[in-house]
Design a protein around this motif. Sequence first.
Motif, PDB file in Angstrom:
ATOM      1  N   ARG A  42      -7.886  62.028  -5.256  1.00  0.00           N
ATOM      2  CA  ARG A  42      -7.937  61.596  -6.764  1.00  0.00           C
ATOM      3  C   ARG A  42      -7.139  60.149  -6.454  1.00  0.00           C
ATOM      4  O   ARG A  42      -6.525  59.902  -5.700  1.00  0.00           O
ATOM      5  CB  ARG A  42      -7.017  62.475  -7.414  1.00  0.00           C
ATOM      6  N   TYR A  43      -7.617  59.385  -7.391  1.00  0.00           N
ATOM      7  CA  TYR A  43      -7.008  57.911  -7.803  1.00  0.00           C
ATOM      8  C   TYR A  43      -6.462  57.876  -9.040  1.00  0.00           C
ATOM      9  O   TYR A  43      -7.265  58.306 -10.126  1.00  0.00           O
ATOM     10  CB  TYR A  43      -8.168  56.847  -7.256  1.00  0.00           C
ATOM     11  N   ARG A  44      -5.577  56.809  -9.131  1.00  0.00           N
ATOM     12  CA  ARG A  44      -4.965  56.443 -10.617  1.00  0.00           C
ATOM     13  C   ARG A  44      -5.927  55.388 -11.032  1.00  0.00           C
ATOM     14  O   ARG A  44      -6.657  54.437 -10.206  1.00  0.00           O
ATOM     15  CB  ARG A  44      -3.621  55.924 -10.496  1.00  0.00           C
ATOM     16  N   ASP A  68     -11.800  61.237  -9.931  1.00  0.00           N
ATOM     17  CA  ASP A  68     -12.014  61.791  -8.542  1.00  0.00           C
ATOM     18  C   ASP A  68     -12.715  60.771  -7.750  1.00  0.00           C
ATOM     19  O   ASP A  68     -12.916  59.491  -8.417  1.00  0.00           O
ATOM     20  CB  ASP A  68     -12.819  62.927  -9.076  1.00  0.00           C
ATOM     21  N   TYR A 114      -3.828  56.995  -3.173  1.00  0.00           N
ATOM     22  CA  TYR A 114      -4.583  58.087  -3.638  1.00  0.00           C
ATOM     23  C   TYR A 114      -3.610  59.459  -3.466  1.00  0.00           C
ATOM     24  O   TYR A 114      -2.610  59.011  -2.980  1.00  0.00           O
ATOM     25  CB  TYR A 114      -5.816  58.345  -2.657  1.00  0.00           C
ATOM     26  N   SER A 115      -4.030  60.346  -3.813  1.00  0.00           N
ATOM     27  CA  SER A 115      -3.427  61.605  -3.935  1.00  0.00           C
ATOM     28  C   SER A 115      -4.332  62.633  -3.565  1.00  0.00           C
ATOM     29  O   SER A 115      -5.583  62.559  -3.978  1.00  0.00           O
ATOM     30  CB  SER A 115      -2.892  61.904  -5.115  1.00  0.00           C
ATOM     31  N   SER A 143      -2.191  54.149 -15.821  1.00  0.00           N
ATOM     32  CA  SER A 143      -1.360  54.821 -14.579  1.00  0.00           C
ATOM     33  C   SER A 143      -1.255  56.243 -14.806  1.00  0.00           C
ATOM     34  O   SER A 143      -0.785  56.955 -13.694  1.00  0.00           O
ATOM     35  CB  SER A 143      -0.025  54.059 -14.335  1.00  0.00           C
ATOM     36  N   THR A 144      -1.562  57.065 -16.140  1.00  0.00           N
ATOM     37  CA  THR A 144      -1.475  58.190 -16.291  1.00  0.00           C
ATOM     38  C   THR A 144      -2.833  58.942 -15.983  1.00  0.00           C
ATOM     39  O   THR A 144      -2.691  60.346 -16.148  1.00  0.00           O
ATOM     40  CB  THR A 144      -0.831  58.663 -17.556  1.00  0.00           C
ATOM     41  N   TRP A 170      -5.973  60.009 -13.943  1.00  0.00           N
ATOM     42  CA  TRP A 170      -6.341  60.339 -12.611  1.00  0.00           C
ATOM     43  C   TRP A 170      -7.848  60.749 -12.472  1.00  0.00           C
ATOM     44  O   TRP A 170      -8.459  61.361 -13.221  1.00  0.00           O
ATOM     45  CB  TRP A 170      -5.949  61.613 -11.894  1.00  0.00           C
TER      46      TRP A 170
END
Length: 102
Positions: free
Chosen positions: A78-80, A44, A70-71, A39-40, A42
Amino acid sequence: MKRITIDSDAYKSLAEKIERIYNYIERQTEKRAVPSDPSTVWIDNAKAAELLEVSTCTLQRLRSAGEVTYSIRGGRVRYRLSEIERLIAGRVFPRREKSDNL
């Protein structure tokens, strides 16, 4: 076998340089180590598509449908890693036996 002699000061200098190189490589290796908590981490868009074995267009559709979190940072999606693992686990289906007609 040939013997090579070296001045004591030159040997110490060489040994210190080798030690610095070794320490530098160790620090770089530690920086690249993947944390144990997904979970930490990230990743692409391209790496996520590769892991999921889908196109980047499919990832866009998943984002639009709200099926993946996503972020966006600096204009990049970016995805976890934990989210990608969730998607992979969710698409596992029980294996069906092939029939003779297929």
